[in-house]
Design a protein around this motif. Sequence first.
Motif, PDB file in Angstrom:
ATOM      1  N   UNK A  54     -30.336  16.581 -37.772  1.00  0.00           N
ATOM      2  CA  UNK A  54     -30.172  16.563 -36.313  1.00  0.00           C
ATOM      3  C   UNK A  54     -30.057  15.142 -35.782  1.00  0.00           C
ATOM      4  N   UNK A  55     -30.773  14.215 -36.397  1.00  0.00           N
ATOM      5  CA  UNK A  55     -30.819  12.840 -35.900  1.00  0.00           C
ATOM      6  C   UNK A  55     -29.557  12.061 -36.215  1.00  0.00           C
ATOM      7  N   UNK A  56     -28.658  12.631 -37.013  1.00  0.00           N
ATOM      8  CA  UNK A  56     -27.405  11.956 -37.350  1.00  0.00           C
ATOM      9  C   UNK A  56     -26.206  12.607 -36.674  1.00  0.00           C
ATOM     10  N   UNK A  57     -26.483  13.558 -35.777  1.00  0.00           N
ATOM     11  CA  UNK A  57     -25.405  14.226 -35.046  1.00  0.00           C
ATOM     12  C   UNK A  57     -25.215  13.577 -33.674  1.00  0.00           C
ATOM     13  N   UNK A  58     -24.073  13.815 -33.044  1.00  0.00           N
ATOM     14  CA  UNK A  58     -23.848  13.232 -31.713  1.00  0.00           C
ATOM     15  C   UNK A  58     -24.872  13.681 -30.671  1.00  0.00           C
ATOM     16  N   UNK A  59     -25.485  14.839 -30.858  1.00  0.00           N
ATOM     17  CA  UNK A  59     -26.436  15.356 -29.877  1.00  0.00           C
ATOM     18  C   UNK A  59     -27.845  14.812 -30.067  1.00  0.00           C
ATOM     19  N   UNK A  60     -28.017  13.833 -30.958  1.00  0.00           N
ATOM     20  CA  UNK A  60     -29.345  13.292 -31.191  1.00  0.00           C
ATOM     21  C   UNK A  60     -29.951  12.750 -29.894  1.00  0.00           C
ATOM     22  N   UNK A  61     -31.258  12.666 -29.874  1.00  0.00           N
ATOM     23  CA  UNK A  61     -31.989  12.195 -28.694  1.00  0.00           C
ATOM     24  C   UNK A  61     -33.309  11.604 -29.164  1.00  0.00           C
ATOM     25  N   UNK A  62     -33.954  10.786 -28.368  1.00  0.00           N
ATOM     26  CA  UNK A  62     -35.260  10.251 -28.770  1.00  0.00           C
ATOM     27  C   UNK A  62     -36.311  11.349 -28.892  1.00  0.00           C
ATOM     28  N   UNK A  63     -37.344  11.083 -29.684  1.00  0.00           N
ATOM     29  CA  UNK A  63     -38.475  12.007 -29.750  1.00  0.00           C
ATOM     30  C   UNK A  63     -39.086  12.170 -28.368  1.00  0.00           C
ATOM     31  N   UNK A  64     -39.232  11.070 -27.650  1.00  0.00           N
ATOM     32  CA  UNK A  64     -39.817  11.091 -26.307  1.00  0.00           C
ATOM     33  C   UNK A  64     -38.868  10.383 -25.352  1.00  0.00           C
ATOM     34  N   UNK A  68     -35.156  13.544 -18.792  1.00  0.00           N
ATOM     35  CA  UNK A  68     -34.293  14.653 -19.188  1.00  0.00           C
ATOM     36  C   UNK A  68     -33.652  15.201 -17.918  1.00  0.00           C
ATOM     37  N   UNK A  69     -32.366  15.471 -17.972  1.00  0.00           N
ATOM     38  CA  UNK A  69     -31.621  15.808 -16.758  1.00  0.00           C
ATOM     39  C   UNK A  69     -32.135  17.058 -16.061  1.00  0.00           C
ATOM     40  N   UNK A  71     -33.959  21.418 -16.885  1.00  0.00           N
ATOM     41  CA  UNK A  71     -34.685  22.286 -17.819  1.00  0.00           C
ATOM     42  C   UNK A  71     -33.781  22.790 -18.929  1.00  0.00           C
ATOM     43  N   UNK A  72     -32.510  23.022 -18.629  1.00  0.00           N
ATOM     44  CA  UNK A  72     -31.593  23.474 -19.675  1.00  0.00           C
ATOM     45  C   UNK A  72     -31.471  22.415 -20.771  1.00  0.00           C
ATOM     46  N   UNK A  73     -31.373  21.151 -20.367  1.00  0.00           N
ATOM     47  CA  UNK A  73     -31.308  20.063 -21.351  1.00  0.00           C
ATOM     48  C   UNK A  73     -32.604  19.968 -22.137  1.00  0.00           C
ATOM     49  N   UNK A  74     -33.726  20.171 -21.443  1.00  0.00           N
ATOM     50  CA  UNK A  74     -35.020  20.116 -22.126  1.00  0.00           C
ATOM     51  C   UNK A  74     -35.120  21.198 -23.192  1.00  0.00           C
ATOM     52  N   UNK A  75     -34.661  22.399 -22.880  1.00  0.00           N
ATOM     53  CA  UNK A  75     -34.720  23.491 -23.858  1.00  0.00           C
ATOM     54  C   UNK A  75     -33.866  23.186 -25.087  1.00  0.00           C
ATOM     55  N   UNK A  76     -32.732  22.534 -24.886  1.00  0.00           N
ATOM     56  CA  UNK A  76     -31.866  22.203 -26.011  1.00  0.00           C
ATOM     57  C   UNK A  76     -32.507  21.189 -26.938  1.00  0.00           C
ATOM     58  N   UNK A  77     -33.499  20.449 -26.434  1.00  0.00           N
ATOM     59  CA  UNK A  77     -34.131  19.408 -27.234  1.00  0.00           C
ATOM     60  C   UNK A  77     -35.313  19.893 -28.064  1.00  0.00           C
ATOM     61  N   UNK A  78     -35.602  21.186 -28.056  1.00  0.00           N
ATOM     62  CA  UNK A  78     -36.609  21.731 -28.963  1.00  0.00           C
ATOM     63  C   UNK A  78     -35.922  21.981 -30.302  1.00  0.00           C
ATOM     64  N   UNK A  79     -35.854  20.935 -31.106  1.00  0.00           N
ATOM     65  CA  UNK A  79     -35.024  20.972 -32.301  1.00  0.00           C
ATOM     66  C   UNK A  79     -35.684  20.189 -33.424  1.00  0.00           C
ATOM     67  N   UNK A  80     -34.905  19.863 -34.447  1.00  0.00           N
ATOM     68  CA  UNK A  80     -35.453  19.167 -35.589  1.00  0.00           C
ATOM     69  C   UNK A  80     -35.956  17.774 -35.279  1.00  0.00           C
TER      70      UNK A  80
END
Length: 535
Positions: A54-64, A68-69, A71-80
């Motif tokens: 996940x951390x090497x894909x374009x959709x990567x994001x910081x741990x913290x 976050x824009x 709630x929809x964006x926040x839900x997408x960030x519950x990932x690896x």
Amino acid sequence: MGRHLAERVLRRVHGLPDPHRSQPRGVRGDSPRKWGTDTWTDFGVTRKPWGYDADQRPSTHPVAPEAVDDTASALLNFDGISYAKGASALRQLVAWLGEKDFLAGINTHFTRHKFGNATLADFIDSLAAATERDVHAWADSWLRTTGVDTLTPDITTAPDGTCALTVERDGSRPHRITVGLYDRDLNDEARLTLRRRLELDIPQDPAEPQPLGKRPALLLLNDGDLTYAKVRFDPESFTTVRAALSGLPDPLTRAVVWNALRNAVRDGHLPPTAYLQTARAHLPHETDLALVQGVLAFATTHVAGRYLSAADRPAALATLTDLCRDLIRRTEDGSQPGLRLTAVRHLIDVAAHPDTLSSWLSEGTVPGGPELDPELRWRILGRLAVLGAIDDDVIEAELVQDPSASGQEGAARCRAALPDPESKRRAWEEMFTTDHLSNYLFTATAQGFWQPEQADLVRAYVERYWTDAVAVAARRGPAIAAAAGRWAFPAHAVSPDTLRRGEQCLREADPIPALRRKLVDELDDLARALRVREA
């Protein structure tokens, strides 16, 4: 109370059982350290790669992330990244600070904020009060940035034959790692013995390389899996790994090696066939269930399913079939039922001929066990459907015997996997036209639809996917969009044309955010598969 909470946090970081909670079935109460090591081995080989990918894909994001824009964006960030990378960062924080300072810091934190709320900044302040290290800088580099660092050993040899190590870092984070030095066992060339482990802080002063003494047969960065980083091998160590991986004494060490090989394949540094050959040589001797599961899953889904061409897939499946048969033979005495079950499941998934599976199904058991429960029966039927060895009548008869929710999903998966035009047409309409499938049945149908063995049969649907997926996502919302982007994506169709069509869809079709996120990730994986094939 704070001391007990601190100890419980530290146990979770190390993967140790909590003595205040019931332990998992099969875990001996008098061996928590062993169970803890096994738990982190499981995490390292099954969950940590989720974070690396996940951390090497374009959709990567910081741990913290700082913000976050919505709630929809926040839900997408519950990932690896949030889960696997987050847990790995916490483990590294303990190693980087040292357990004494970490415990002191979290005890301070509990005391300061008991019966109240606290922020990440409060937690970092509490840790900073217990150490001279710059915890705020650590948090910025680990929790506010994206991507995976890569650590590479550079070994130099002096005229007297002694060696020294400098670790090259591609990245920006500080790391405290353990370096394992292994020698060949003088009594058994297939085994490796630990000479010693060295602790290193990265970045390392290049003017002060770490003395090693005589050159080890294997030098392993991040032995013990204390940090979150990709690690490489020097040429001699890589030769040793290929020859003696199963001779490493510690399963956690073997997990670090297998992850390094996995990352090397994904990065185009190791041919997929070399990974299969290594698995064929060493997995039959593996005793850790999590390692067997993780290696077989990657070899089946990624190596045989995506990284090798259609022409090379039959040979890969044959190799995996032989490997699984070896594991099944090795477990005939009943001493390792979990390992045997894993081998049976994967043999089902890679079978190229229906005879063995049909025999197991008719007899209701694998010779020597296990007996076929509904999960195994549907798994066999799914593979037989792909191979064209069953029809709708067989699926319906099984559904009568198992009308449960999981049985309904198994039947949907099997129907979609049948290798005839009418079955494919019907499955496609159910997913993208009628809108009557539940989320679970949509996913099951999608899982059955695309099969590498049926590439010619479903070729026209690859082109239709981009328009139909965008439409169904807009009609049915984020949950179905996520399923359409993940499970209904034509992952088997590794070609420049598929990549081109997908990128065009992102530019012109305006998919809803949930679908766009999945398509971006899947297309990045597809581009990676193309690079692996071209390497």
